[in-house]
Design a protein around this motif. Sequence first.
Motif, PDB file in Angstrom:
ATOM      1  N   LEU A  12     -31.895 -16.787   9.222  1.00  0.00           N
ATOM      2  CA  LEU A  12     -32.149 -17.450  10.492  1.00  0.00           C
ATOM      3  C   LEU A  12     -32.158 -16.483  11.661  1.00  0.00           C
ATOM      4  CD1 LEU A  12     -29.947 -20.617   9.969  1.00  0.00           C
ATOM      5  CD2 LEU A  12     -32.392 -20.318   9.485  1.00  0.00           C
ATOM      6  N   THR A  13     -31.670 -15.260  11.450  1.00  0.00           N
ATOM      7  CA  THR A  13     -31.634 -14.278  12.535  1.00  0.00           C
ATOM      8  C   THR A  13     -32.185 -12.937  12.046  1.00  0.00           C
ATOM      9  OG1 THR A  13     -29.427 -13.434  12.015  1.00  0.00           O
ATOM     10  CG2 THR A  13     -29.544 -15.336  13.505  1.00  0.00           C
ATOM     11  N   GLU A  14     -32.641 -12.152  12.980  1.00  0.00           N
ATOM     12  CA  GLU A  14     -33.151 -10.812  12.683  1.00  0.00           C
ATOM     13  C   GLU A  14     -32.054  -9.930  12.067  1.00  0.00           C
ATOM     14  OE1 GLU A  14     -34.853  -6.985  15.186  1.00  0.00           O
ATOM     15  OE2 GLU A  14     -34.692  -8.934  16.163  1.00  0.00           O
ATOM     16  N   GLU A  15     -30.830 -10.089  12.549  1.00  0.00           N
ATOM     17  CA  GLU A  15     -29.719  -9.270  12.056  1.00  0.00           C
ATOM     18  C   GLU A  15     -29.438  -9.526  10.583  1.00  0.00           C
ATOM     19  OE1 GLU A  15     -29.592  -9.605  16.375  1.00  0.00           O
ATOM     20  OE2 GLU A  15     -29.568 -11.161  14.840  1.00  0.00           O
ATOM     21  N   THR A  16     -29.574 -10.769  10.158  1.00  0.00           N
ATOM     22  CA  THR A  16     -29.352 -11.095   8.747  1.00  0.00           C
ATOM     23  C   THR A  16     -30.395 -10.407   7.875  1.00  0.00           C
ATOM     24  OG1 THR A  16     -28.478 -13.242   9.404  1.00  0.00           O
ATOM     25  CG2 THR A  16     -29.055 -12.975   7.105  1.00  0.00           C
ATOM     26  N   VAL A  17     -31.639 -10.419   8.311  1.00  0.00           N
ATOM     27  CA  VAL A  17     -32.710  -9.749   7.578  1.00  0.00           C
ATOM     28  C   VAL A  17     -32.400  -8.256   7.479  1.00  0.00           C
ATOM     29  CG1 VAL A  17     -35.167  -9.171   7.559  1.00  0.00           C
ATOM     30  CG2 VAL A  17     -34.430 -11.455   8.283  1.00  0.00           C
ATOM     31  N   GLU A  18     -32.034  -7.644   8.592  1.00  0.00           N
ATOM     32  CA  GLU A  18     -31.728  -6.208   8.615  1.00  0.00           C
ATOM     33  C   GLU A  18     -30.579  -5.875   7.677  1.00  0.00           C
ATOM     34  OE1 GLU A  18     -30.945  -5.032  12.605  1.00  0.00           O
ATOM     35  OE2 GLU A  18     -32.910  -5.649  13.312  1.00  0.00           O
ATOM     36  N   THR A  19     -29.537  -6.691   7.714  1.00  0.00           N
ATOM     37  CA  THR A  19     -28.367  -6.443   6.869  1.00  0.00           C
ATOM     38  C   THR A  19     -28.730  -6.521   5.397  1.00  0.00           C
ATOM     39  OG1 THR A  19     -26.896  -7.315   8.568  1.00  0.00           O
ATOM     40  CG2 THR A  19     -26.035  -7.225   6.322  1.00  0.00           C
ATOM     41  N   LEU A  20     -29.493  -7.522   5.006  1.00  0.00           N
ATOM     42  CA  LEU A  20     -29.885  -7.648   3.609  1.00  0.00           C
ATOM     43  C   LEU A  20     -30.750  -6.479   3.157  1.00  0.00           C
ATOM     44  CD1 LEU A  20     -30.471 -11.474   3.473  1.00  0.00           C
ATOM     45  CD2 LEU A  20     -28.678 -10.189   2.316  1.00  0.00           C
ATOM     46  N   TYR A  21     -31.639  -5.993   4.020  1.00  0.00           N
ATOM     47  CA  TYR A  21     -32.439  -4.810   3.671  1.00  0.00           C
ATOM     48  C   TYR A  21     -31.555  -3.582   3.522  1.00  0.00           C
ATOM     49  CZ  TYR A  21     -37.198  -6.555   3.695  1.00  0.00           C
ATOM     50  OH  TYR A  21     -38.366  -7.189   3.364  1.00  0.00           O
ATOM     51  N   LEU A  22     -30.585  -3.424   4.402  1.00  0.00           N
ATOM     52  CA  LEU A  22     -29.688  -2.271   4.311  1.00  0.00           C
ATOM     53  C   LEU A  22     -28.849  -2.304   3.034  1.00  0.00           C
ATOM     54  CD1 LEU A  22     -28.463  -1.987   8.007  1.00  0.00           C
ATOM     55  CD2 LEU A  22     -29.899  -0.359   6.772  1.00  0.00           C
ATOM     56  N   LEU A  23     -28.527  -3.502   2.575  1.00  0.00           N
ATOM     57  CA  LEU A  23     -27.742  -3.664   1.350  1.00  0.00           C
ATOM     58  C   LEU A  23     -28.606  -3.622   0.094  1.00  0.00           C
ATOM     59  CD1 LEU A  23     -25.336  -6.498   2.521  1.00  0.00           C
ATOM     60  CD2 LEU A  23     -24.770  -4.083   2.180  1.00  0.00           C
ATOM     61  N   GLY A  24     -29.922  -3.538   0.269  1.00  0.00           N
ATOM     62  CA  GLY A  24     -30.824  -3.509  -0.876  1.00  0.00           C
ATOM     63  C   GLY A  24     -31.023  -4.874  -1.510  1.00  0.00           C
ATOM     64  N   GLU A  25     -30.777  -5.931  -0.779  1.00  0.00           N
ATOM     65  CA  GLU A  25     -30.868  -7.289  -1.312  1.00  0.00           C
ATOM     66  C   GLU A  25     -32.095  -8.038  -0.804  1.00  0.00           C
ATOM     67  OE1 GLU A  25     -28.937  -8.470  -3.618  1.00  0.00           O
ATOM     68  OE2 GLU A  25     -27.516  -6.815  -3.636  1.00  0.00           O
ATOM     69  N   GLN A  26     -33.122  -7.336  -0.349  1.00  0.00           N
ATOM     70  CA  GLN A  26     -34.295  -7.978   0.222  1.00  0.00           C
ATOM     71  C   GLN A  26     -35.027  -8.877  -0.773  1.00  0.00           C
ATOM     72  OE1 GLN A  26     -33.827  -4.676   0.010  1.00  0.00           O
ATOM     73  NE2 GLN A  26     -35.554  -3.769  -1.074  1.00  0.00           N
ATOM     74  N   ASP A  27     -34.880  -8.649  -2.060  1.00  0.00           N
ATOM     75  CA  ASP A  27     -35.546  -9.481  -3.057  1.00  0.00           C
ATOM     76  C   ASP A  27     -34.981 -10.901  -3.101  1.00  0.00           C
ATOM     77  OD1 ASP A  27     -37.117  -7.331  -3.735  1.00  0.00           O
ATOM     78  OD2 ASP A  27     -35.852  -6.737  -5.421  1.00  0.00           O
ATOM     79  N   ARG A  28     -33.794 -11.097  -2.547  1.00  0.00           N
ATOM     80  CA  ARG A  28     -33.177 -12.419  -2.549  1.00  0.00           C
ATOM     81  C   ARG A  28     -33.619 -13.277  -1.366  1.00  0.00           C
ATOM     82  NH1 ARG A  28     -27.010 -11.171  -3.334  1.00  0.00           N
ATOM     83  NH2 ARG A  28     -26.904 -13.405  -3.070  1.00  0.00           N
ATOM     84  N   ILE A  29     -34.330 -12.684  -0.396  1.00  0.00           N
ATOM     85  CA  ILE A  29     -34.785 -13.436   0.770  1.00  0.00           C
ATOM     86  C   ILE A  29     -35.970 -14.308   0.363  1.00  0.00           C
ATOM     87  CG2 ILE A  29     -35.767 -13.290   3.084  1.00  0.00           C
ATOM     88  CD1 ILE A  29     -34.366 -10.556   3.361  1.00  0.00           C
ATOM     89  N   VAL A  30     -35.822 -15.632   0.575  1.00  0.00           N
ATOM     90  CA  VAL A  30     -36.904 -16.555   0.232  1.00  0.00           C
ATOM     91  C   VAL A  30     -37.484 -17.241   1.465  1.00  0.00           C
ATOM     92  CG1 VAL A  30     -36.083 -16.977  -2.105  1.00  0.00           C
ATOM     93  CG2 VAL A  30     -35.287 -18.434  -0.243  1.00  0.00           C
TER      94      VAL A  30
END
Length: 51
Positions: A12-30
């Motif tokens: 829901l926020t840009e920061e959440t997207v950034e954090t997931l990319y930094l953690l290498g979890e971008q594949d879980r974003i739907v």
Amino acid sequence: MRDFPPRRIVCLTEETVETLYLLGEQDRIVGVSGSAASARAQGRQGSHLHA
């Protein structure tokens, strides 16, 4: 019984997207909200994390 941790994440926020990319979890974003999606499209991701 619920699965933990969640396999699919909606950001829901840009920061959440950034954090997931930094953690290498971008594949879980739907899903990404409109404001977070437009920020990524404009290339603003990570700007406050890199000095």
